[in-house]
Write an enzyme that holds these catalytic residues in place. Structure first.
Site, PDB file in Angstrom:
ATOM      1  N   THR A 122       0.908  -1.194   0.055  1.00 29.92           N
ATOM      2  CA  THR A 122      -0.018   0.060  -0.060  1.00 29.92           C
ATOM      3  C   THR A 122       0.830   1.385  -0.128  1.00 29.92           C
ATOM      4  O   THR A 122       1.593   1.408   0.982  1.00 29.92           O
ATOM      5  CB  THR A 122      -0.804   0.243   1.294  1.00 29.92           C
ATOM      6  OG1 THR A 122      -1.562  -1.380   1.331  1.00 29.92           O
ATOM      7  CG2 THR A 122      -1.584   1.206   1.279  1.00 29.92           C
ATOM      8  N   LEU A 153      -6.582  -8.113   0.490  1.00 33.45           N
ATOM      9  CA  LEU A 153      -6.674  -9.330   1.255  1.00 33.45           C
ATOM     10  C   LEU A 153      -7.115  -9.105   2.797  1.00 33.45           C
ATOM     11  O   LEU A 153      -6.383  -8.298   3.176  1.00 33.45           O
ATOM     12  CB  LEU A 153      -6.001 -10.566   0.941  1.00 33.45           C
ATOM     13  CG  LEU A 153      -4.251 -10.450   1.180  1.00 33.45           C
ATOM     14  CD1 LEU A 153      -4.035 -10.275   2.780  1.00 33.45           C
ATOM     15  CD2 LEU A 153      -3.670 -11.402   0.367  1.00 33.45           C
ATOM     16  N   ASN A 211      -9.662   1.716   2.570  1.00 33.53           N
ATOM     17  CA  ASN A 211      -9.325   1.418   4.001  1.00 33.53           C
ATOM     18  C   ASN A 211      -9.948   2.651   4.897  1.00 33.53           C
ATOM     19  O   ASN A 211     -10.298   2.307   5.942  1.00 33.53           O
ATOM     20  CB  ASN A 211      -7.797   1.331   4.127  1.00 33.53           C
ATOM     21  CG  ASN A 211      -7.600  -0.328   3.975  1.00 33.53           C
ATOM     22  OD1 ASN A 211      -8.334  -0.990   3.592  1.00 33.53           O
ATOM     23  ND2 ASN A 211      -6.305  -0.511   4.004  1.00 33.53           N
ATOM     24  N   PHE A 252     -19.010  -4.228   8.405  1.00 32.82           N
ATOM     25  CA  PHE A 252     -18.321  -3.220   9.082  1.00 32.82           C
ATOM     26  C   PHE A 252     -19.396  -2.153   9.780  1.00 32.82           C
ATOM     27  O   PHE A 252     -18.771  -1.070  10.112  1.00 32.82           O
ATOM     28  CB  PHE A 252     -17.449  -2.419   8.119  1.00 32.82           C
ATOM     29  CG  PHE A 252     -16.188  -3.337   7.715  1.00 32.82           C
ATOM     30  CD1 PHE A 252     -15.091  -2.771   8.502  1.00 32.82           C
ATOM     31  CD2 PHE A 252     -16.528  -4.190   6.742  1.00 32.82           C
ATOM     32  CE1 PHE A 252     -13.893  -3.658   8.056  1.00 32.82           C
ATOM     33  CE2 PHE A 252     -15.164  -4.902   6.457  1.00 32.82           C
ATOM     34  CZ  PHE A 252     -14.013  -4.678   7.346  1.00 32.82           C
ATOM     35  N   GLY A 256     -17.384  -2.437  18.437  1.00 30.10           N
ATOM     36  CA  GLY A 256     -16.261  -3.116  19.291  1.00 30.10           C
ATOM     37  C   GLY A 256     -15.236  -2.012  19.574  1.00 30.10           C
ATOM     38  O   GLY A 256     -15.434  -1.078  20.051  1.00 30.10           O
ATOM     39  N   CYS A 263      -3.370  -2.485   8.993  1.00 35.77           N
ATOM     40  CA  CYS A 263      -3.738  -1.521   7.774  1.00 35.77           C
ATOM     41  C   CYS A 263      -4.500  -0.241   8.319  1.00 35.77           C
ATOM     42  O   CYS A 263      -3.922   0.804   7.862  1.00 35.77           O
ATOM     43  CB  CYS A 263      -4.521  -2.263   6.916  1.00 35.77           C
ATOM     44  SG  CYS A 263      -3.375  -3.637   5.967  1.00 35.77           S
ATOM     45  N   LYS A 324      -7.692  -9.253  15.695  1.00 34.53           N
ATOM     46  CA  LYS A 324      -8.885  -9.808  15.107  1.00 34.53           C
ATOM     47  C   LYS A 324      -8.505 -11.445  14.959  1.00 34.53           C
ATOM     48  O   LYS A 324      -7.462 -11.959  15.440  1.00 34.53           O
ATOM     49  CB  LYS A 324      -9.168  -9.317  13.741  1.00 34.53           C
ATOM     50  CG  LYS A 324      -8.442  -9.693  12.626  1.00 34.53           C
ATOM     51  CD  LYS A 324      -9.128  -9.397  11.361  1.00 34.53           C
ATOM     52  CE  LYS A 324      -8.367  -9.563  10.094  1.00 34.53           C
ATOM     53  NZ  LYS A 324      -9.219  -9.439   8.815  1.00 34.53           N
ATOM     54  N   ARG A 331       0.018  -6.117  15.088  1.00 36.98           N
ATOM     55  CA  ARG A 331       0.304  -4.622  14.997  1.00 36.98           C
ATOM     56  C   ARG A 331      -0.859  -4.102  15.368  1.00 36.98           C
ATOM     57  O   ARG A 331      -1.925  -4.168  15.021  1.00 36.98           O
ATOM     58  CB  ARG A 331       0.567  -4.768  13.638  1.00 36.98           C
ATOM     59  CG  ARG A 331       2.065  -5.248  13.328  1.00 36.98           C
ATOM     60  CD  ARG A 331       2.414  -5.020  11.793  1.00 36.98           C
ATOM     61  NE  ARG A 331       1.886  -6.105  11.082  1.00 36.98           N
ATOM     62  CZ  ARG A 331       2.137  -6.200   9.657  1.00 36.98           C
ATOM     63  NH1 ARG A 331       3.096  -5.580   9.102  1.00 36.98           N
ATOM     64  NH2 ARG A 331       1.316  -7.221   9.083  1.00 36.98           N
TER      65      ARG A 331
END
Ligand SMILES: NC(=O)c1ccc[n+]([C@@H]2O[C@H](COP(=O)([O-])OP(=O)(O)OC[C@H]3O[C@@H](n4cnc5c(N)ncnc54)[C@H](O)[C@@H]3O)[C@@H](O)[C@H]2O)c1
Length: 436
Positions: A122, A153, A211, A252, A256, A263, A324, A331
């Site tokens: 990216t 992905l 993103n 989305f 949470g 990312c 997740k 990270r």
């Protein structure tokens, strides 16, 4: 086709392995010798469901080669994918492109003949132009086509996402290259993947815009969850009620913890920094970044409150610490802020994660790793459900844990609200009323 992946991390390893599985010959190169040694022993350096089997299959078919020999890999390939990291520069929003530029210089140092160089990493708008400048300086412009093919992905679903992508985006200023890339991706296009072509800068921006938009959606619903907590409304009803609208969509929209991972945090910042360079003020994305950073503090304050402002010597057990489920990636996980904070306040923190002990917590006093859910939770005053792995969903707290005063703080709304009432567990979740 003959391909070379520079960087054998989450993106390079998965996409390289999947390209090999489509019948291509793929060289996966990395600077990290220990990664390459592991891979040559058939051990994946990352946790990604289904990846081990796919590596073994293509490695033994000799379509997948792991090496540190850049020259051999580059000279044996026609298309070279740059898959190195693009982190934020320390204490700034801007992107550190040093790994990308270094790899370009290394490639042209060993290359022969014509090559297509693809940025899969990216990278901010205009990076392709910068790469061209480096190549021009070396008088090698005619040997290379620089194009952009950003990767979408998701860790934990990476193989499925590679095989069944919503879209494949290719950006090139030379339209002739689209034919080669379309041929490479033809097995996926034939199964229904959309092949979308645009300018090189356009492709670079599509990745950041996607993103940043997803991060905005998450942050929006997270802020609404704060309102729901004050008004005794269940955020899940709001997400469902909104999500039925096809203009909005249900994905989305799950409240949470703050978003984390490799990312969203870095790409929202990277987009703002790139826009700032052009004197464009992306105020929406800027407030998303701020809101997300504040959110972690909000969780720690909530823990304080749940424990009646007496954290010292309390036993706090984390279930999951990765950002997740189905990945070992730490990270920008919220646990990296929460656990040190709680330890500093004198809590005794333990954690269990299906992907094992984490080096990130090894130096913390009062922080221990437990090998299973039961041992982790049996003496806890508070269990924090941090990451929603399936094995946590089916754990029966009432049967397996003797502590009748157990409190659960569910950061993912994993557990059924009514069920928790029935089980008489003190239960705190996100955007839903407390049960105590
Ligand atoms: N992780 C994801 O889910 C994801 C998804 C989409 C896009 N991306 C993007 O893809 C890029 C790579 O991300 P990642 O998560 O795979 O990173 P990573 O840190 O897991 O992997 C990068 C790899 O590149 C290697 N490397 C660095 N410089 C090198 C060089 N000159 N030669 C050979 N190897 C070199 C490193 O040793 C490392 O193994 C980033 O730009 C990221 O934003 C990541």
């Amino acid at each position: 086709m003959k391909l070379c992946m520079i960087g054998t991390g989450y993106v390079g390893l998965v996409s390289g392995t999947c390209f090999a599985d489509l019948g291509n010959q793929v060289y996966c190169v990395d600077k990290d010798i220990s990664k390459i040694n592991k891979l040559n022993l058939g051990i994946s350096p990352i946790y990604e469901p289904g990846l081990d089997e796919l590596i073994k299959k293509n490695y033994s078919a000799k379509r997948l080669i792991f090496t540190t020999d850049l020259k051999k890999a580059v000279t044996s390939s026609n298309i070279i994918f740059i898959c190195v990291g693009t982190p934020n520069k320390k204490k700034t929003l801007s992107v550190d492109l040093s790994y990308v530029f270094k790899s370009i210089k290394e490639i042209i140092g060993v290359s022969n003949g014509k090559k297509i160089i693809v940025t899969k990493s990216t990278v901010p708008v205009g990076t392709g132009d910068e790469i061209e400048k480096i190549i021009k300086k070396k008088n090698k412009k005619n040997f290379y086509e620089i194009i952009s093919n950003p990767e979408f992905l998701r860790e934990g679903e990476a193989i499925r996402d590679f095989r069944f992508p919503d879209r494949i985006v290719v950006g090139s200023n030379n339209k002739k290259i689209f034919r080669t890339m379309k041929l490479l991706y033809s097995p996926l296009i034939n199964k229904g993947a959309k092949f979308f072509t645009t300018s090189r800068k356009g492709a670079e921006l599509i990745k950041y815009a996607s993103n940043a938009f997803l991060a905005t959606k998450i942050t929006f619903v997270n802020e609404l969850a704060n309102l729901c907590e004050k008004t005794n409304i269940n955020i899940q009803d709001i997400s469902l009620g909104m999500g039925f609208d096809s203009r909005i969509g249900s994905r989305f929209l799950r409240a949470g913890p703050a978003y984390g991972g490799s990312c969203f945090p870095k790409d929202t910042k990277g987009l703002v920094a790139a826009a700032d360079k052009y004197k464009i003020n992306l105020t929406v994305v800027k407030s998303v970044i701020k809101s997300n950073e504040k959110r972690v503090i909000l969780h720690t304050k909530r823990i304080d409150k749940i424990l009646n402002y007496k954290i010292k010597n309390k036993i706090i057990a984390f279930l999951g610490v990765t950002f997740k489920p189905n990945t070992d990636d730490m990270r920008d996980s919220t646990s990296l802020t929460m656990i040190p904070y709680l330890c500093k306040k004198g809590a005794k923190v333990s954690y269990y994660d299906p992907t094992g002990k984490k080096k990130e917590f090894s130096k913390l006093k009062n922080c221990t790793y437990e090998k299973n859910i039961k041992d982790n939770c049996k003496n806890a005053d508070l269990v924090i459900l941090h990451t929603e792995w399936d094995e946590f969903k089916i754990f029966n707290f009432n049967k397996k844990i003797r502590n009748k005063k157990l409190k659960i703080y569910d950061l993912r709304n994993l557990y059924d609200f009514e069920e928790m009432i029935k089980k008489k567990i003190s239960y705190y979740s996100i955007g839903r009323p407390d049960i105590n």
